[in-house]
Design an enzyme around this catalytic site. Structure first.
Site, PDB file in Angstrom:
ATOM      1  N   LYS A  21       0.621  -1.225  -0.342  1.00 17.83           N
ATOM      2  CA  LYS A  21       0.507  -0.108  -0.088  1.00 17.83           C
ATOM      3  C   LYS A  21       1.040   1.363   0.017  1.00 17.83           C
ATOM      4  O   LYS A  21       0.842   2.342  -0.862  1.00 17.83           O
ATOM      5  CB  LYS A  21      -1.472   0.176   0.772  1.00 17.83           C
ATOM      6  CG  LYS A  21      -2.008   1.309   1.273  1.00 17.83           C
ATOM      7  CD  LYS A  21      -3.185   0.702   2.339  1.00 17.83           C
ATOM      8  CE  LYS A  21      -2.409   0.756   3.864  1.00 17.83           C
ATOM      9  NZ  LYS A  21      -3.541   0.795   4.413  1.00 17.83           N
ATOM     10  N   ARG A  26       2.903   6.090  -3.125  1.00 15.20           N
ATOM     11  CA  ARG A  26       3.623   7.126  -3.672  1.00 15.20           C
ATOM     12  C   ARG A  26       3.937   6.104  -4.938  1.00 15.20           C
ATOM     13  O   ARG A  26       4.380   7.314  -5.382  1.00 15.20           O
ATOM     14  CB  ARG A  26       5.554   6.362  -2.630  1.00 15.20           C
ATOM     15  CG  ARG A  26       5.597   7.170  -1.270  1.00 15.20           C
ATOM     16  CD  ARG A  26       6.877   6.390  -0.179  1.00 15.20           C
ATOM     17  NE  ARG A  26       6.864   6.672   0.760  1.00 15.20           N
ATOM     18  CZ  ARG A  26       5.715   6.541   1.635  1.00 15.20           C
ATOM     19  NH1 ARG A  26       4.092   5.669   2.032  1.00 15.20           N
ATOM     20  NH2 ARG A  26       6.128   7.052   2.985  1.00 15.20           N
ATOM     21  N   ARG A 120      -6.989  11.588  13.679  1.00 13.21           N
ATOM     22  CA  ARG A 120      -5.454  11.807  13.628  1.00 13.21           C
ATOM     23  C   ARG A 120      -5.470  12.664  13.371  1.00 13.21           C
ATOM     24  O   ARG A 120      -5.199  13.574  12.963  1.00 13.21           O
ATOM     25  CB  ARG A 120      -5.574  10.257  12.588  1.00 13.21           C
ATOM     26  CG  ARG A 120      -6.064   9.415  12.729  1.00 13.21           C
ATOM     27  CD  ARG A 120      -5.837   8.149  11.589  1.00 13.21           C
ATOM     28  NE  ARG A 120      -4.261   8.055  11.578  1.00 13.21           N
ATOM     29  CZ  ARG A 120      -4.094   6.629  10.396  1.00 13.21           C
ATOM     30  NH1 ARG A 120      -4.384   6.455   9.356  1.00 13.21           N
ATOM     31  NH2 ARG A 120      -2.525   6.773  10.857  1.00 13.21           N
ATOM     32  N   SER A 161       8.674   9.015  11.659  1.00 14.35           N
ATOM     33  CA  SER A 161       7.182   8.972  11.165  1.00 14.35           C
ATOM     34  C   SER A 161       8.209   8.572   9.614  1.00 14.35           C
ATOM     35  O   SER A 161       8.021   9.984   9.061  1.00 14.35           O
ATOM     36  CB  SER A 161       6.479   9.613  10.886  1.00 14.35           C
ATOM     37  OG  SER A 161       5.426   9.384  10.517  1.00 14.35           O
ATOM     38  N   GLN A 163       5.163   8.431   7.448  1.00 16.93           N
ATOM     39  CA  GLN A 163       4.872   9.974   6.413  1.00 16.93           C
ATOM     40  C   GLN A 163       4.686  11.180   6.548  1.00 16.93           C
ATOM     41  O   GLN A 163       5.191  12.555   5.382  1.00 16.93           O
ATOM     42  CB  GLN A 163       4.059  10.125   6.810  1.00 16.93           C
ATOM     43  CG  GLN A 163       2.596   8.141   6.806  1.00 16.93           C
ATOM     44  CD  GLN A 163       1.091   8.492   7.202  1.00 16.93           C
ATOM     45  OE1 GLN A 163       0.380   8.505   7.864  1.00 16.93           O
ATOM     46  NE2 GLN A 163       1.070   6.791   7.004  1.00 16.93           N
ATOM     47  N   ASP A 310       3.242  -1.633  11.741  1.00 18.10           N
ATOM     48  CA  ASP A 310       1.914  -2.240  11.427  1.00 18.10           C
ATOM     49  C   ASP A 310       1.616  -3.441  11.851  1.00 18.10           C
ATOM     50  O   ASP A 310       0.845  -3.761  11.505  1.00 18.10           O
ATOM     51  CB  ASP A 310       1.991  -1.371   9.168  1.00 18.10           C
ATOM     52  CG  ASP A 310       1.469  -0.663   9.912  1.00 18.10           C
ATOM     53  OD1 ASP A 310       1.277  -0.167  10.234  1.00 18.10           O
ATOM     54  OD2 ASP A 310       1.866  -0.152   8.747  1.00 18.10           O
ATOM     55  N   ARG A 341      -4.913   0.576  18.696  1.00 13.44           N
ATOM     56  CA  ARG A 341      -4.365  -1.164  18.747  1.00 13.44           C
ATOM     57  C   ARG A 341      -4.794  -1.193  19.649  1.00 13.44           C
ATOM     58  O   ARG A 341      -4.321  -2.626  19.427  1.00 13.44           O
ATOM     59  CB  ARG A 341      -3.485  -0.875  17.451  1.00 13.44           C
ATOM     60  CG  ARG A 341      -3.950  -0.296  16.073  1.00 13.44           C
ATOM     61  CD  ARG A 341      -3.233  -0.601  14.688  1.00 13.44           C
ATOM     62  NE  ARG A 341      -4.233  -0.493  13.545  1.00 13.44           N
ATOM     63  CZ  ARG A 341      -2.909  -0.289  12.300  1.00 13.44           C
ATOM     64  NH1 ARG A 341      -1.732  -0.064  12.164  1.00 13.44           N
ATOM     65  NH2 ARG A 341      -3.863  -0.009  10.967  1.00 13.44           N
TER      66      ARG A 341
END
Length: 424
Positions: A21, A26, A120, A161, A163, A310, A341
């Site tokens: 993903k 990207r 978030r 991170s 991201q 993840d 989570r």
């Protein structure tokens, strides 16, 4: 939608999991700013990646599906003002990375998302973009960004991170001067690998990445590797079910993503590797995981955390089958994913009979435990749903997963693969 899972004898076979993903996102984003047309083969057709494609289309990207597994990306000569808000769905990657591209262009855009995404944190990208000269309203979605000419910055991210790092680097592609991002530990390096493969001069330091603005991105052709985060669920099942065996084809084995393989090694789970190859700077291999009866406990902490963040939900399931106490620390980021989570996985495993101690940034899990079936809710989180589906294969009795439609976010064929690999 409910998914019911019953215990099975073993798991055996070959699998080509969904394409990665992160790499699909990207490829679409970088293809939209390349100097010519690019071709992406085997992109993930999940909801999150489709959201990225739709948002880019609203700003001028054209694309054409050549067949079911191949898409041609035709970038716009000039990005256009979107006529309506950009709906990022449930995808934090879409919102955070796209913000970097929008911020460096003379357009304004409002980025929205679903209920989960709207909770978030986005301050982590809004702050560096503001420092670069963009006007960003909102520290949680919706975000309103008025882009323009940016200036490069030296940004020390408080969190590791990929991201955040990618957002700032993508904004830096059109900024004046050099943009540098440092992190407390190394996060995934997909963006910098792909940029380098597209001809961008990227400087990699011990704890930092930098690039100069104004560079051109060459078009590309890429086959998206299989996602190790998706493969992890069935690899754990193979390692825990007697005589289990799973050969995973075309697996992305980027070193910043292979913490799962390190945990398997720590547990004593056998892994067989094929011959490594490359796709737009990303290493790819075939990997086989096999069952072992006595699995050692493991510790996840420090620099290992961002390399498998993840996979932690399903590794918590693995911990219930290890001999001793497994410990996960430094994973507070899991509290602000699609769900909390840490709490959801702990609560569900406890209902299945596991002994779990919860920390603010992780948990300790004792094993081995004979799990028992229960009812759980995904709370809209795809990885929670898949983790408990694997736990259900190991448990006595039936496990029912409510909200299983969330799994389609990253693994549309999960249930089909579950049935095809399991020996009842």
């Amino acid at each position: 939608m409910k998914l019911s899972v019953a215990p099975v004898v073993t798991l055996d076979g070959e699998l080509r999991p969904p394409s990665d993903k992160s790499l699909t996102h990207r490829a679409y984003l970088l293809g939209s700013v390349a100097s010519g047309e690019s071709v992406v083969r085997r992109p993930l057709r999940g909801e999150d990646c489709e959201a990225t494609l739709r948002c880019l289309e609203q700003m001028g990207l054209r694309y054409r599906w050549l067949d079911e597994e191949k898409v041609r990306l035709i970038p716009a000569a000039q990005w256009v003002q979107p006529g309506e808000p950009l709906d990022c769905g449930n995808s934090g990657t879409t919102m955070r990375l796209l913000s970097g591209l929008i911020a460096s262009r003379e357009i304004e855009a409002t980025l929205t998302g679903d209920e989960s995404l709207s909770r978030r944190p986005m301050k982590r990208i809004a702050e560096p973009l503001r420092l670069m000269g963009a006007a960003v309203e909102g520290d949680r979605p919706p975000l309103h960004i008025a882009g323009g000419q940016l200036r490069g910055i030296d940004y020390a991210s408080p969190v590791a991170s990929a991201q955040v790092k990618s957002c700032v680097l993508l904004a830096g592609l059109r900024a004046e001067g050099t943009t540098r991002v440092s992190e407390p530990s190394t996060s995934r390096d997909h963006t910098e690998r792909m940029l380098a493969a597209m001809g961008v001069r990227v400087s990699i330091g011990i704890d930092s990445v930098s690039l100069a603005g104004g560079q051109s991105l060459q078009p590309f052709e890429m086959t998206i590797p299989a996602d190790i985060s998706s493969a992890a669920f069935f690899m754990v099942a193979a390692a825990c079910l007697p005589q289990g065996r799973l050969l995973v084809r075309d697996l992305g084995v980027n070193p910043t993503r292979t913490g799962l393989l390190d945990v398997f090694d720590a547990c004593g789970i056998p892994l067989l590797m094929g011959t490594e190859r490359s796709e737009l700077g990303e290493p790819v291999n075939d990997v086989e995981a096999r069952y072992v009866s006595q699995k050692r406990p493991f510790v996840i902490e420090g620099d290992l955390v961002p390399r498998l963040i993840d996979e932690i939900p399903v590794l918590a399931v693995l911990a219930t089958q290890c001999v001793g106490t497994s410990v996960i620390r430094g994973a507070g980021e899991l509290r602000v994913k699609e769900s909390d989570r840490i709490q959801l996985i702990a609560d569900g495993l406890r209902r299945m009979g596991a002994s779990v101690e919860v920390f603010e940034d992780g948990m300790a899990i004792e094993g081995p435990t004979l799990l028992r079936g229960t009812a759980v809710s995904t709370q809209g989180d795809h990885r929670i749903g898949m983790a408990f589906a694997i736990a259900g294969l190991l448990a006595e009795g039936e496990t029912t997963i409510d909200g299983a439609e969330a799994i389609a976010t990253s693994y549309p064929d999960f249930e089909r693969h579950l049935h095809s690999l399991c020996v009842i």
